[in-house]
Design a protein around this motif. Structure first.
Motif, PDB file in Angstrom:
ATOM      1  N   ILE A   1      17.527   3.295   4.148  1.00 34.41           N
ATOM      2  CA  ILE A   1      16.612   2.362   4.031  1.00 34.41           C
ATOM      3  C   ILE A   1      17.495   1.042   3.567  1.00 34.41           C
ATOM      4  CG2 ILE A   1      14.599   0.973   2.896  1.00 34.41           C
ATOM      5  CD1 ILE A   1      13.295   3.658   2.966  1.00 34.41           C
ATOM      6  N   VAL A   2      18.247   1.279   2.343  1.00 35.77           N
ATOM      7  CA  VAL A   2      19.302   0.325   1.583  1.00 35.77           C
ATOM      8  C   VAL A   2      20.421   0.066   2.823  1.00 35.77           C
ATOM      9  CG1 VAL A   2      21.058  -0.137   0.197  1.00 35.77           C
ATOM     10  CG2 VAL A   2      19.129   1.056  -0.287  1.00 35.77           C
ATOM     11  N   GLU A   3      20.846   0.758   3.596  1.00 35.98           N
ATOM     12  CA  GLU A   3      21.805   0.524   4.713  1.00 35.98           C
ATOM     13  C   GLU A   3      21.297  -0.410   5.823  1.00 35.98           C
ATOM     14  OE1 GLU A   3      24.273   2.336   8.478  1.00 35.98           O
ATOM     15  OE2 GLU A   3      23.799   3.612   6.588  1.00 35.98           O
ATOM     16  N   HIS A   4      20.005  -0.093   6.373  1.00 31.94           N
ATOM     17  CA  HIS A   4      19.220  -1.023   7.070  1.00 31.94           C
ATOM     18  C   HIS A   4      18.962  -2.424   6.644  1.00 31.94           C
ATOM     19  CE1 HIS A   4      16.329  -2.021  10.482  1.00 31.94           C
ATOM     20  NE2 HIS A   4      15.600  -2.531   9.434  1.00 31.94           N
ATOM     21  N   LEU A   5      18.711  -2.448   5.253  1.00 28.95           N
ATOM     22  CA  LEU A   5      18.447  -3.782   4.735  1.00 28.95           C
ATOM     23  C   LEU A   5      19.741  -4.673   4.775  1.00 28.95           C
ATOM     24  CD1 LEU A   5      16.183  -2.889   1.905  1.00 28.95           C
ATOM     25  CD2 LEU A   5      15.529  -3.868   3.889  1.00 28.95           C
ATOM     26  N   TYR A   6      20.974  -4.038   4.354  1.00 34.02           N
ATOM     27  CA  TYR A   6      22.251  -4.770   4.414  1.00 34.02           C
ATOM     28  C   TYR A   6      22.511  -5.103   5.760  1.00 34.02           C
ATOM     29  CZ  TYR A   6      23.546  -3.401  -0.266  1.00 34.02           C
ATOM     30  OH  TYR A   6      23.587  -3.388  -1.734  1.00 34.02           O
ATOM     31  N   ARG A   7      22.255  -4.397   6.908  1.00 34.28           N
ATOM     32  CA  ARG A   7      22.394  -4.677   8.315  1.00 34.28           C
ATOM     33  C   ARG A   7      21.645  -6.085   8.723  1.00 34.28           C
ATOM     34  NH1 ARG A   7      24.164  -0.953  12.476  1.00 34.28           N
ATOM     35  NH2 ARG A   7      24.986   0.566  11.711  1.00 34.28           N
TER      36      ARG A   7
ATOM     37  N   GLY B   1      20.728  -8.335   6.630  1.00 30.64           N
ATOM     38  CA  GLY B   1      21.007  -9.421   5.727  1.00 30.64           C
ATOM     39  C   GLY B   1      20.140  -9.694   4.651  1.00 30.64           C
ATOM     40  N   MET B   2      19.114  -8.761   4.374  1.00 34.47           N
ATOM     41  CA  MET B   2      18.119  -8.740   3.438  1.00 34.47           C
ATOM     42  C   MET B   2      18.955  -8.089   2.086  1.00 34.47           C
ATOM     43  SD  MET B   2      14.974  -7.695   5.577  1.00 34.47           S
ATOM     44  CE  MET B   2      13.798  -8.041   4.415  1.00 34.47           C
TER      45      MET B   2
ATOM     46  N   VAL C   1      16.664  -7.871  -1.327  1.00 31.67           N
ATOM     47  CA  VAL C   1      15.659  -6.784  -1.106  1.00 31.67           C
ATOM     48  C   VAL C   1      16.408  -5.492  -1.439  1.00 31.67           C
ATOM     49  CG1 VAL C   1      14.048  -5.655   0.117  1.00 31.67           C
ATOM     50  CG2 VAL C   1      14.161  -8.174   0.432  1.00 31.67           C
ATOM     51  N   ALA C   2      17.510  -5.184  -0.841  1.00 30.15           N
ATOM     52  CA  ALA C   2      18.418  -4.155  -0.924  1.00 30.15           C
ATOM     53  C   ALA C   2      18.862  -3.778  -2.361  1.00 30.15           C
ATOM     54  CB  ALA C   2      19.510  -4.105  -0.013  1.00 30.15           C
ATOM     55  N   GLU C   3      19.069  -4.720  -2.889  1.00 27.65           N
ATOM     56  CA  GLU C   3      19.456  -4.630  -4.497  1.00 27.65           C
ATOM     57  C   GLU C   3      18.312  -4.138  -5.309  1.00 27.65           C
ATOM     58  OE1 GLU C   3      22.368  -4.748  -5.679  1.00 27.65           O
ATOM     59  OE2 GLU C   3      23.428  -5.362  -3.947  1.00 27.65           O
ATOM     60  N   ASP C   4      17.134  -4.774  -5.125  1.00 26.70           N
ATOM     61  CA  ASP C   4      15.903  -4.329  -5.775  1.00 26.70           C
ATOM     62  C   ASP C   4      15.565  -2.903  -5.644  1.00 26.70           C
ATOM     63  OD1 ASP C   4      15.723  -7.001  -6.804  1.00 26.70           O
ATOM     64  OD2 ASP C   4      14.271  -7.634  -5.322  1.00 26.70           O
TER      65      ASP C   4
ATOM     66  N   PHE D   1      28.966  -5.058   5.342  1.00 24.98           N
ATOM     67  CA  PHE D   1      27.824  -5.834   5.755  1.00 24.98           C
ATOM     68  C   PHE D   1      27.683  -7.114   5.303  1.00 24.98           C
ATOM     69  CE2 PHE D   1      26.725  -1.049   5.696  1.00 24.98           C
ATOM     70  CZ  PHE D   1      26.307  -0.940   7.077  1.00 24.98           C
ATOM     71  N   LEU D   2      28.178  -7.484   4.209  1.00 23.07           N
ATOM     72  CA  LEU D   2      28.196  -8.772   3.755  1.00 23.07           C
ATOM     73  C   LEU D   2      29.014  -9.751   4.714  1.00 23.07           C
ATOM     74  CD1 LEU D   2      28.711  -8.343  -0.457  1.00 23.07           C
ATOM     75  CD2 LEU D   2      26.528  -8.837   1.013  1.00 23.07           C
TER      76      LEU D   2
END
Length: 392
Positions: free
Chosen positions: A123-129, A131-132, A135-138, A155-156
């Protein structure tokens, strides 16, 4: 997906009614406001006590009150109709979707901390992809997942360049392509040329004032002359019509706005290839596949329960039927045993016989008799121990 389309149609009907209700309400209320303003102006300007004038004014006020009452009733009635349409959306959802899906999901699929960790990382990888980043950090903080900066950094950079491309800024993408030129060439990628081409076209769209700048920028095409000669000739030929405007020339197709969406897709594909990542997020692919497979699984589960064949589907490592997800979801080859007519797995791998035919290990064991095996496709007899496991 038909279920989603059905609900979407009901939702579109509701949205259409909401828009029409808003427009009609504004029109009727504006009309009433004008009538009230007219009566107020008459009251302010009234300076006599003639009975005729007073009667006319009284009739106008009575008619205005009647119009207000009718309008309120009309709006309330139409608003009630909208509530009926909204309830139809809920009924469509209940009719097309089964809220209880636990019957087709293995209860132990997320029962270990290790599996839960894998899910959180996906899920974190998807959020990085997407650009969120915040949300990924939280999610990382709340789930306790530790993501290495080396995984986060690509990803950044990817999202920074894509955001610039969406704003039609080619410079970050060009810098990245030049830096990774050799690796892109190893992939037979034409990304750098297409970025230069698009930048050249953006100069052409500026008109005759950019003619010298476009000619100077054309030098960037020199390394690509052998592979993209035809495209370069077209670009240089368009300079002839620059004075009259490219949009009025035979080269007007160069200004197609779809090129920006295409370059975003090409950049994403090639950047993911260099990073060793799939173009699409694994989470989104899994979710889309699940949406296609779930209705079929629900139907087959219902049939199994009706026929009291509960032992057919054990939820272990295979599905009771084959589900076609389309060619888009083909990622690797699979082998189905022609004897047992079932797909091979890690516990039941494909085995190559001496004669060259391939069957599953379970089929091999069942066909073995007195230490000998006769191939089911040819009369060759052989020792079962000579069969070798193969990998697709």
């Amino acid at each position: 997906m038909e279920q989603c389309a059905c609900v979407e149609r009901e939702l579109e009907k509701v949205l259409h009614r909401f828009v029409m209700y808003g427009h009609q309400s504004e029109e009727r209320l504006d009309e009433l406001l004008r009538n009230v303003c007219d009566i107020r102006a008459q009251l302010i300007g009234y300076s006599g006590v003639e009975e005729t004038d007073l009667t006319v004014l009284t009739q106008s006020m009575a008619q205005c009150c009647k119009n207000i009452k009718e309008t309120v009733q009309m709006l309330a009635s139409r608003h009630k109709d909208i509530h009926g349409s909204v309830s139809k959306v809920g009924k469509a959802i209940d009719r097309n979707f089964d809220a209880e899906i636990s019957s087709v999901v293995a209860e132990t699929v997320w029962d270990t901390p290790e599996r839960q960790k894998y899910l959180s990382e996906t899920i974190v990888e998807h959020l990085y992809r997407q650009g969120m980043l915040s949300v990924a950090e939280d999610l990382c903080q709340e789930s306790g997942v530790v993501i290495d900066m080396s995984m986060k950094q690509p990803f950044l950079e990817l999202n920074r360049i894509l955001e610039a491309l969406r704003m039609q800024d080619l410079r970050p993408a060009l810098e990245w392509a030049v830096t990774n030129r050799q690796r892109l060439l190893d992939l037979n990628s034409s990304l750098e040329f297409k970025l230069h081409r698009l930048y050249f076209i953006s100069l052409l769209s500026g008109g005759i004032c950019n003619q010298m700048q476009a000619l100077q920028y054309a030098r960037h095409f020199q390394p690509f002359a052998s592979q993209h000669q035809r495209d370069i000739q077209i670009l240089m030929g368009s300079l002839v019509y620059l004075r009259h405007g490219i949009e009025n020339s035979p080269y007007r197709s160069l200004l197609d706005t779809n090129q920006w969406a295409e370059i975003c897709n090409i950049f994403t594909r090639d950047a993911c290839a260099l990073l060793g990542l799939s173009v699409e997020s694994p989470l989104s692919v899994s979710f889309a596949s699940g949406c296609m497979a779930l209705p079929v699984l629900m139907n087959i589960k219902q049939v199994i329960e009706q026929r009291q064949c509960s032992g057919v589907w054990t939820h272990k490592d295979e599905l009771p039927i084959e589900i076609d997800l389309g060619k888009k979801c083909w990622y690797h080859s699979v082998f189905a045993c022609p004897i047992l007519r079932q797909q091979t797995s890690e516990s039941n791998p494909p085995m190559k016989l001496i004669c060259g035919h391939v069957i599953s290990r379970d089929a091999l064991n069942k066909l073995t008799n007195a230490g000998k095996l006769k191939c089911p496709y040819c009369p060759m007899e052989q020792n079962p121990s000579h069969a070798k496991q193969i990998y697709f």
